[in-house]
Motif scaffolding. Structure first.
Motif, short mmCIF file in Angstrom:
data_model
loop_
_atom_site.label_atom_id
_atom_site.label_comp_id
_atom_site.label_asym_id
_atom_site.label_seq_id
_atom_site.Cartn_x
_atom_site.Cartn_y
_atom_site.Cartn_z
N ARG A 191 0.92 -1.31 0.04
CA ARG A 191 -0.06 0.03 0.10
C ARG A 191 0.90 1.35 -0.12
O ARG A 191 1.89 1.19 0.57
N GLN A 192 0.26 2.45 -0.50
CA GLN A 192 0.98 3.67 -0.52
C GLN A 192 -0.10 4.65 -0.21
O GLN A 192 -0.89 4.83 -0.91
N ALA A 193 0.40 5.43 0.76
CA ALA A 193 -0.51 6.73 1.32
C ALA A 193 0.24 7.94 0.61
O ALA A 193 1.38 7.93 0.21
N PRO A 194 -0.36 9.09 0.55
CA PRO A 194 -0.09 10.24 -0.01
C PRO A 194 1.47 10.71 0.59
O PRO A 194 1.37 10.76 1.90
N GLY A 195 2.27 10.96 -0.09
CA GLY A 195 3.48 11.45 0.40
C GLY A 195 4.46 10.35 1.20
O GLY A 195 5.37 10.47 1.63
N MET A 196 4.00 9.01 1.01
CA MET A 196 4.70 7.91 1.74
C MET A 196 5.16 7.07 0.67
O MET A 196 4.88 6.96 -0.44
N GLU A 197 6.16 6.37 1.20
CA GLU A 197 6.61 5.18 0.28
C GLU A 197 5.71 4.03 0.28
O GLU A 197 5.02 3.71 1.17
N ARG A 198 5.87 3.26 -0.92
CA ARG A 198 5.09 2.04 -0.95
C ARG A 198 5.43 1.11 0.41
O ARG A 198 6.61 1.09 0.41
N GLU A 199 4.62 0.42 0.88
CA GLU A 199 4.95 -0.45 2.22
C GLU A 199 4.11 -1.79 1.97
O GLU A 199 3.20 -1.96 1.51
N PHE A 200 4.88 -2.82 2.59
CA PHE A 200 4.44 -4.22 2.44
C PHE A 200 3.29 -4.30 3.37
O PHE A 200 3.22 -3.68 4.43
N VAL A 201 2.36 -5.14 3.11
CA VAL A 201 1.00 -5.42 3.93
C VAL A 201 1.14 -6.77 4.22
O VAL A 201 0.90 -7.11 5.44
N ALA A 202 1.22 -7.70 3.20
CA ALA A 202 0.94 -9.00 3.36
C ALA A 202 1.39 -9.80 2.13
O ALA A 202 1.45 -9.22 1.06
N ALA A 203 1.99 -11.11 2.52
CA ALA A 203 2.35 -11.98 1.43
C ALA A 203 1.83 -13.36 1.66
O ALA A 203 1.82 -13.92 2.70
N ILE A 204 1.55 -14.15 0.59
CA ILE A 204 1.38 -15.50 0.63
C ILE A 204 2.00 -16.17 -0.43
O ILE A 204 2.31 -15.89 -1.38
N ASN A 205 2.70 -17.22 -0.01
CA ASN A 205 3.64 -18.08 -0.86
C ASN A 205 2.86 -18.68 -1.96
O ASN A 205 1.76 -19.09 -1.87
N TRP A 206 3.44 -19.43 -2.99
CA TRP A 206 2.89 -20.09 -4.01
C TRP A 206 1.85 -21.41 -3.60
O TRP A 206 0.89 -21.69 -4.04
N SER A 207 2.24 -22.21 -2.62
CA SER A 207 1.60 -23.19 -2.02
C SER A 207 0.37 -22.81 -1.06
O SER A 207 -0.45 -23.44 -0.83
N GLY A 208 0.43 -21.48 -0.53
CA GLY A 208 -0.58 -20.85 0.41
C GLY A 208 -0.08 -21.56 1.89
O GLY A 208 -0.75 -21.03 2.90
N ALA A 209 1.18 -22.11 1.97
CA ALA A 209 1.47 -22.69 3.47
C ALA A 209 2.06 -21.48 4.03
O ALA A 209 2.07 -21.71 5.51
#
Length: 125
Positions: free
Chosen positions: A38-56
């Protein structure tokens, strides 16, 4: 080539919920790690969540842990971000991202090859 299209953004009051969806084109979705940034105005893009290829394996930023849930449905080539207990500080443009598996740190935007156009989430107090 993979194309990603986000949907589900909108405006909500604090404490409310939204579910973002990211539909992917291409034949190899099930072999890709997927992430939300996500990226808010005036801010750098930041990580929120990730899921790997298998979902594990699922990982979250500390700021959203316990409130957001990432999931995937490979039959639909879609990844989701369920957002509960939303706060005004969650207001941002949310981007879906994809990458081949085992491509380095999941929380770095530079390690993702494909990006959606973004969807706006606005949380009012």
């Amino acid at each position: 080539q993979v194309q990603l299209v986000e949907s589900g953004g909108g405006s909500v009051q604090a404490g409310g919920s939204l579910r973002l969806s990211c539909a992917a084109s291409g034949r190899f979705f099930s072999s890709y790690d997927m992430g939300w940034f996500r990226q808010a105005p005036g801010m750098e893009r930041e990580f929120v969540a990730a899921i790997n290829w298998s979902g594990a394996s699922r990982n979250y930023a500390d700021s959203v842990k316990g409130r957001f849930t990432i999931s995937r449905d490979d039959a639909k080539n879609t990844v989701y971000l369920q957002m509960n207990s939303l706060k005004p500080e969650d207001t941002a443009i949310y981007y879906c991202a994809g990458r081949r598996a085992y491509s380095g740190a999941y929380y770095l935007a530079a390690n993702y090859d494909y990006w959606g156009q973004g969807t706006q989430v606005t949380v009012s107090s």
